[in-house]
Motif scaffolding. Structure first.
Motif, PDB file in Angstrom:
ATOM      1  N   PRO A  22     -16.747  46.603 -37.326  1.00 28.43           N
ATOM      2  CA  PRO A  22     -15.583  46.001 -36.673  1.00 28.43           C
ATOM      3  C   PRO A  22     -14.261  46.537 -37.187  1.00 28.43           C
ATOM      4  CG  PRO A  22     -16.499  44.472 -38.250  1.00 28.43           C
ATOM      5  CD  PRO A  22     -17.422  45.663 -38.218  1.00 28.43           C
ATOM      6  N   THR A  23     -14.312  47.433 -38.184  1.00 21.62           N
ATOM      7  CA  THR A  23     -13.065  47.998 -38.708  1.00 21.62           C
ATOM      8  C   THR A  23     -12.750  49.340 -38.067  1.00 21.62           C
ATOM      9  OG1 THR A  23     -14.234  49.088 -40.541  1.00 21.62           O
ATOM     10  CG2 THR A  23     -13.423  46.828 -40.905  1.00 21.62           C
ATOM     11  N   ASP A  24     -13.505  49.711 -37.045  1.00 18.26           N
ATOM     12  CA  ASP A  24     -13.270  50.990 -36.366  1.00 18.26           C
ATOM     13  C   ASP A  24     -11.821  51.055 -35.887  1.00 18.26           C
ATOM     14  OD1 ASP A  24     -13.148  52.875 -34.012  1.00 18.26           O
ATOM     15  OD2 ASP A  24     -15.194  53.250 -34.718  1.00 18.26           O
ATOM     16  N   GLN A  25     -11.166  52.190 -36.071  1.00 20.37           N
ATOM     17  CA  GLN A  25      -9.742  52.309 -35.742  1.00 20.37           C
ATOM     18  C   GLN A  25      -9.470  52.169 -34.252  1.00 20.37           C
ATOM     19  OE1 GLN A  25      -8.344  56.187 -36.829  1.00 20.37           O
ATOM     20  NE2 GLN A  25      -9.808  57.279 -35.520  1.00 20.37           N
ATOM     21  N   ASN A  26     -10.478  52.334 -33.405  1.00 17.30           N
ATOM     22  CA  ASN A  26     -10.278  52.196 -31.968  1.00 17.30           C
ATOM     23  C   ASN A  26     -10.346  50.748 -31.501  1.00 17.30           C
ATOM     24  OD1 ASN A  26      -9.947  54.949 -31.427  1.00 17.30           O
ATOM     25  ND2 ASN A  26     -12.174  55.256 -31.325  1.00 17.30           N
ATOM     26  N   PHE A  27     -10.725  49.841 -32.366  1.00 12.50           N
ATOM     27  CA  PHE A  27     -10.925  48.466 -31.945  1.00 12.50           C
ATOM     28  C   PHE A  27      -9.581  47.739 -31.838  1.00 12.50           C
ATOM     29  CE2 PHE A  27     -15.578  47.533 -33.252  1.00 12.50           C
ATOM     30  CZ  PHE A  27     -15.989  48.641 -32.546  1.00 12.50           C
ATOM     31  N   ILE A  28      -9.500  46.930 -30.832  1.00  9.55           N
ATOM     32  CA  ILE A  28      -8.397  45.974 -30.723  1.00  9.55           C
ATOM     33  C   ILE A  28      -8.999  44.575 -30.663  1.00  9.55           C
ATOM     34  CG2 ILE A  28      -6.829  47.582 -29.551  1.00  9.55           C
ATOM     35  CD1 ILE A  28      -7.490  46.177 -26.914  1.00  9.55           C
ATOM     36  N   VAL A  29      -8.227  43.596 -31.053  1.00  6.75           N
ATOM     37  CA  VAL A  29      -8.665  42.203 -30.969  1.00  6.75           C
ATOM     38  C   VAL A  29      -8.116  41.620 -29.670  1.00  6.75           C
ATOM     39  CG1 VAL A  29      -8.581  39.922 -32.034  1.00  6.75           C
ATOM     40  CG2 VAL A  29      -8.668  41.984 -33.468  1.00  6.75           C
ATOM     41  N   VAL A  30      -9.020  41.114 -28.835  1.00  5.58           N
ATOM     42  CA  VAL A  30      -8.609  40.523 -27.561  1.00  5.58           C
ATOM     43  C   VAL A  30      -8.961  39.041 -27.578  1.00  5.58           C
ATOM     44  CG1 VAL A  30      -8.814  40.579 -25.054  1.00  5.58           C
ATOM     45  CG2 VAL A  30      -8.995  42.715 -26.372  1.00  5.58           C
ATOM     46  N   ASP A  31      -7.933  38.202 -27.380  1.00  9.28           N
ATOM     47  CA  ASP A  31      -8.131  36.752 -27.294  1.00  9.28           C
ATOM     48  C   ASP A  31      -8.174  36.364 -25.822  1.00  9.28           C
ATOM     49  OD1 ASP A  31      -8.012  36.293 -30.132  1.00  9.28           O
ATOM     50  OD2 ASP A  31      -5.857  36.644 -30.012  1.00  9.28           O
ATOM     51  N   PHE A  32      -9.352  35.945 -25.372  1.00 11.83           N
ATOM     52  CA  PHE A  32      -9.566  35.577 -23.968  1.00 11.83           C
ATOM     53  C   PHE A  32      -9.316  34.078 -23.796  1.00 11.83           C
ATOM     54  CE2 PHE A  32     -12.051  39.425 -24.493  1.00 11.83           C
ATOM     55  CZ  PHE A  32     -11.790  40.132 -23.331  1.00 11.83           C
ATOM     56  N   HIS A  33      -8.520  33.731 -22.757  1.00 10.12           N
ATOM     57  CA  HIS A  33      -8.218  32.337 -22.416  1.00 10.12           C
ATOM     58  C   HIS A  33      -8.728  32.092 -20.995  1.00 10.12           C
ATOM     59  CE1 HIS A  33      -5.239  32.217 -25.811  1.00 10.12           C
ATOM     60  NE2 HIS A  33      -5.226  33.515 -25.538  1.00 10.12           N
ATOM     61  N   TYR A  34      -9.624  31.116 -20.815  1.00  2.20           N
ATOM     62  CA  TYR A  34     -10.224  30.899 -19.497  1.00  2.20           C
ATOM     63  C   TYR A  34     -10.569  29.420 -19.321  1.00  2.20           C
ATOM     64  CZ  TYR A  34     -14.531  31.163 -22.289  1.00  2.20           C
ATOM     65  OH  TYR A  34     -15.507  30.963 -23.245  1.00  2.20           O
ATOM     66  N   ASN A  35     -10.878  29.046 -18.076  1.00  3.47           N
ATOM     67  CA  ASN A  35     -11.162  27.654 -17.690  1.00  3.47           C
ATOM     68  C   ASN A  35      -9.975  26.724 -17.931  1.00  3.47           C
ATOM     69  OD1 ASN A  35     -13.744  28.276 -16.844  1.00  3.47           O
ATOM     70  ND2 ASN A  35     -14.718  27.726 -18.792  1.00  3.47           N
ATOM     71  N   GLY A  36      -8.793  27.290 -18.062  1.00  5.97           N
ATOM     72  CA  GLY A  36      -7.575  26.488 -18.143  1.00  5.97           C
ATOM     73  C   GLY A  36      -6.805  26.594 -16.826  1.00  5.97           C
ATOM     74  N   GLN A  37      -5.547  26.212 -16.866  1.00  5.08           N
ATOM     75  CA  GLN A  37      -4.730  26.241 -15.649  1.00  5.08           C
ATOM     76  C   GLN A  37      -3.282  26.546 -15.998  1.00  5.08           C
ATOM     77  OE1 GLN A  37      -5.123  22.780 -13.184  1.00  5.08           O
ATOM     78  NE2 GLN A  37      -3.816  23.604 -11.562  1.00  5.08           N
ATOM     79  N   PHE A  38      -2.671  27.442 -15.202  1.00  3.18           N
ATOM     80  CA  PHE A  38      -1.250  27.757 -15.379  1.00  3.18           C
ATOM     81  C   PHE A  38      -0.394  26.613 -14.849  1.00  3.18           C
ATOM     82  CE2 PHE A  38      -2.799  32.214 -15.488  1.00  3.18           C
ATOM     83  CZ  PHE A  38      -2.114  32.651 -16.607  1.00  3.18           C
ATOM     84  N   ALA A  39       0.736  26.414 -15.491  1.00  5.36           N
ATOM     85  CA  ALA A  39       1.726  25.422 -15.043  1.00  5.36           C
ATOM     86  C   ALA A  39       3.115  26.018 -15.260  1.00  5.36           C
ATOM     87  CB  ALA A  39       1.573  24.116 -15.807  1.00  5.36           C
ATOM     88  N   PRO A  40       4.082  25.675 -14.382  1.00  6.06           N
ATOM     89  CA  PRO A  40       5.406  26.317 -14.447  1.00  6.06           C
ATOM     90  C   PRO A  40       6.429  25.595 -15.301  1.00  6.06           C
ATOM     91  CG  PRO A  40       5.231  25.020 -12.447  1.00  6.06           C
ATOM     92  CD  PRO A  40       3.930  24.837 -13.180  1.00  6.06           C
ATOM     93  N   ASN A  41       7.515  26.300 -15.542  1.00  6.27           N
ATOM     94  CA  ASN A  41       8.796  25.777 -16.038  1.00  6.27           C
ATOM     95  C   ASN A  41       8.724  25.020 -17.380  1.00  6.27           C
ATOM     96  OD1 ASN A  41      11.585  25.548 -15.760  1.00  6.27           O
ATOM     97  ND2 ASN A  41      11.440  23.566 -14.739  1.00  6.27           N
ATOM     98  N   PRO A  42       8.498  25.703 -18.477  1.00  2.08           N
ATOM     99  CA  PRO A  42       8.210  27.137 -18.593  1.00  2.08           C
ATOM    100  C   PRO A  42       6.737  27.426 -18.346  1.00  2.08           C
ATOM    101  CG  PRO A  42       8.308  26.179 -20.760  1.00  2.08           C
ATOM    102  CD  PRO A  42       8.669  25.075 -19.799  1.00  2.08           C
ATOM    103  N   LEU A  43       6.424  28.677 -18.039  1.00  4.14           N
ATOM    104  CA  LEU A  43       5.049  29.048 -17.720  1.00  4.14           C
ATOM    105  C   LEU A  43       4.161  28.900 -18.948  1.00  4.14           C
ATOM    106  CD1 LEU A  43       3.193  30.202 -15.507  1.00  4.14           C
ATOM    107  CD2 LEU A  43       3.671  32.475 -16.440  1.00  4.14           C
TER     108      LEU A  43
END
Length: 204
Positions: A7-28
């Motif tokens: 997991p220390t490979d220099q090509n790796f990035i850390v991606v935090d996935f957010h799902y099963n939620g819902q967007f809401a406005p003002n502020p987003l």
């Protein structure tokens, strides 16, 4: 799937996935999501289609409305669409240029989030304009003071015995009075005498 036991490979990035939620406005914002942080996958070896297949298996759902945003930026200012290979390349470039970390959001409800952002920006601009107008009004407000060298409607060297000043001080008679107006009589002084010894020659 491009993966590695290191997991220390220099090509790796850390991606935090957010799902099963819902967007809401003002502020987003993105409310009540599930989260998964993936740090042992070489996303640089994926294309857009492979990334979408990975996301489908991770979240057990499919959605065409996928977005990404750097962790240090607000959604309203930093959110990007992820709908093709060009977007996916930008996703990788930004992640590698910013501490190798990225947030990904899944919109399950097809919300018009860019319309919300535009409305929020317009509202913010109007508030700034109102504040600027208030500032201009406060800055331009001034009080006019009477000048020291004001010009008066009569000479300043008039004396207490001056007929002009006495006329100014006469009471104004009402038009309803029937009595005939009688002009006042003024005493005449002999100005050849010292002022403290003056006596009227003709007393009115």
């Amino acid at each position: 799937m491009a993966s590695s036991p290191n997991p220390t490979d220099q090509n790796f990035i850390v991606v935090d996935f957010h799902y099963n939620g819902q967007f809401a406005p003002n502020p987003l914002v993105y409310f009540d999501p599930n989260r998964a942080s993936v740090r042992d996958v070489d996303f640089s070896g994926f294309g857009y289609e492979q990334f979408m297949e990975f996301l489908h298996k991770l979240t057990n759902s499919r959605s065409k409305d996928i977005y990404f945003c750097l962790p240090q930026e607000s959604l309203g200012l930093g959110i990007h669409t992820l709908v093709n290979n060009s977007d996916y390349k930008e996703f990788l470039d930004l992640a590698y240029a910013n501490d190798k970390r990225m947030n990904v959001y899944v919109d399950h409800h097809n919300e018009p989030i860019f319309d919300w952002i535009e409305a929020e920006e317009s509202e913010s601009e109007n508030e700034d304009l109102d504040e600027d107008e208030d500032s201009v009004i406060q800055d331009s407000y001034s009080v006019d003071h009477e000048e020291d060298d004001a010009t008066y409607p009569f000479p300043a060297n008039k004396t207490a015995r001056d007929r002009f000043l006495n006329i100014l001080c006469e009471p104004i008679e009402s038009e309803d009075q029937d009595d005939e107006y009688v002009p006042p009589q003024y005493p005449v002084y002999d100005e050849r005498q010292p002022w403290d010894q003056m006596k009227p020659i003709i007393d009115g």
